[in-house]
Design an enzyme around this catalytic site. Sequence first.
Site, PDB file in Angstrom:
ATOM      1  CB  SER A 213      -9.454  -4.165   0.499  1.00 33.59           C
ATOM      2  OG  SER A 213      -9.046  -5.443   0.067  1.00 33.59           O
ATOM      3  CD  GLU A 339      -3.494  -4.858   5.746  1.00 32.17           C
ATOM      4  OE1 GLU A 339      -4.483  -5.564   5.508  1.00 32.17           O
ATOM      5  OE2 GLU A 339      -3.523  -3.608   5.719  1.00 32.17           O
ATOM      6  CG  HIS A 461      -7.442  -7.059   4.557  1.00 30.11           C
ATOM      7  ND1 HIS A 461      -6.727  -5.997   4.063  1.00 30.11           N
ATOM      8  CD2 HIS A 461      -8.445  -7.289   3.650  1.00 30.11           C
ATOM      9  CE1 HIS A 461      -7.253  -5.608   2.918  1.00 30.11           C
ATOM     10  NE2 HIS A 461      -8.297  -6.360   2.653  1.00 30.11           N
TER      11      HIS A 461
END
Length: 588
Positions: A213, A339, A461
């Site tokens: 990320s 995600e 995610h």
Amino acid sequence: MISTLLTTLSIFCVFVPLVTSVTVSTKYGDIEGLVASYPNVPTSFKSVSKFLGVPFAAPPIGKLRLKAPIPPKEWKPDVLAAKTHGNLCMQSKSFEYWHNMYSQNLSYSEDCLHLDVYTPNIGLSLPVLAYIHGGGYALGTSITYPSDILALHGVVVVVIQYRLGPLGFLTTGDSAAPGNFGMLDQVEALKWVKENIEYFGGNPSKVTIFGESAGATSVALHLLTPLSKGLFHQAIAESGVDLSPFATQPVSYGLRFAKELAQKLDCVTSDHEAMVACIREKKDTDIQKATEKINYQFYRYLRWAPVVDKNFLHDTPRNLREKGDFKKVKLMISFNSQEGGTSLGYMASSSFGMAASVDNGVSPSFFKEFVTKLAHARNSKEDNADLIADALEFMYTPWPDNSDKYALRTQLIDLIGDYNFVAPSHEVADIHSQHAPVYMYEFAHRSKNASFYPEWMGVVHAENLPYDFGIPLLPLFPAYDEADKNVSLFIMALYANFAKTGDPTPQPVSGVTWERYNSSYRAYLRVDANPKMASSFSPRRMAFWNDYHPKLAQVKFDTKKDVASGASTGVAMAIVLQIVLVIILAMF
């Protein structure tokens, strides 16, 4: 589930003691760590030496607040005890429940520029994996990435911390506060690794940086900055690249939040030097409280993020990529299957004020409202925003099931994930693979028992993170089953192979040989309980974002001419839009 994990953690700490201490000598002084044994883990190494909370820079407090980091002072002849984690960098406590799963003794402080080192043998010269955590440049800590099991695969693992939020990324766009302090912390940590990792059994000439990320966008930005030259040799970016829309922000955007913070701290805003001087005088806890009171809606940019400062970052990532001004090192890129799973509900309610829940699917009207608001939030030109909204609706409508509330929700999840993570990853891979080897993978495994999220969200995610570090093999997380453990062992083997040889599969792992990515044949590895190679992930969606969407944003409108001819702009452009989309769809 959380209470059960905490109870298990307590039992684990009582009945599996760390058996011995270990000391290494560095240029700053001796460091005493501890050794943990793992006789039942299927790796060649069976114990790991851990050095926790090692300072890599001087505390960034007082006059050093909102300044570039400087090296730490020597502690000779004293011995530094490095058996417990250091402070967490200042941040919101909203994820403290998660941090508590790994450590019960949490403390938050500006004095947080520490790193953790995990090594299977201090007497060897092993490849190094240096990890940069994510958290939107505002959250995160090394505590949640225990790297014992990963290190047992024959690598030295370093997990670094860096200043977060305004203390790490506040900018005035000038010399008062250029910004990027958190990125400079990362550079300082990598310098420390180069100068000291040999004392811990690591090879300073074989360093692979990796992150997820905001940690992944950080990794990618290190490919672009001249300040990281010679500090690493390979890179792994998970769920984020330098072309992700949240990787950086305009200086004007950062300055806006800097002034809002100053106002809440009763500091002047008209003079940048005076404003920053005033902020330096405030307590770190007061700065954090003021930060959390700033109204913020996530559309495209984060509240605190890296900027082009002509020091760490000389130009925008796109300009640097287009000029070929980046490090041509071997690169691994990954993304998760869904995600956007955890973002859909948050964005709809917090960013767009949409009251309806997404837990039971979404209606066609919700779908249309979401894509319309998204397009207008991220495009300043009204006509272009309308055009993009129409294109998004057309592209992501689940034809022919265009009224299926669950299919509509799935499509919105894909839209969010594609825009922020998947499409930028493919664009970077296309560019980078022209100069150096690129490996891409999709993380598609969802644990049957250990996922925190409802099943409809999919593989969301950050779902991959426990598997990178062998968390499923640690006793404190019994919910993971054998399939989870096997996936984790598979990924760690790939990472260790990559760190050692530059090839994730120098010898086939589980019967799979990972093919390189190139822009003609976009090969990628699909990682689940039965990993396999595939090619061209969602090519129409990737073509939409990377080829067609940029053109829509640049369309020029002549409203007067359209009105005079008797055709509305919307009708005329809708016709053009559909023609071009049909052409694109026919390409695949």
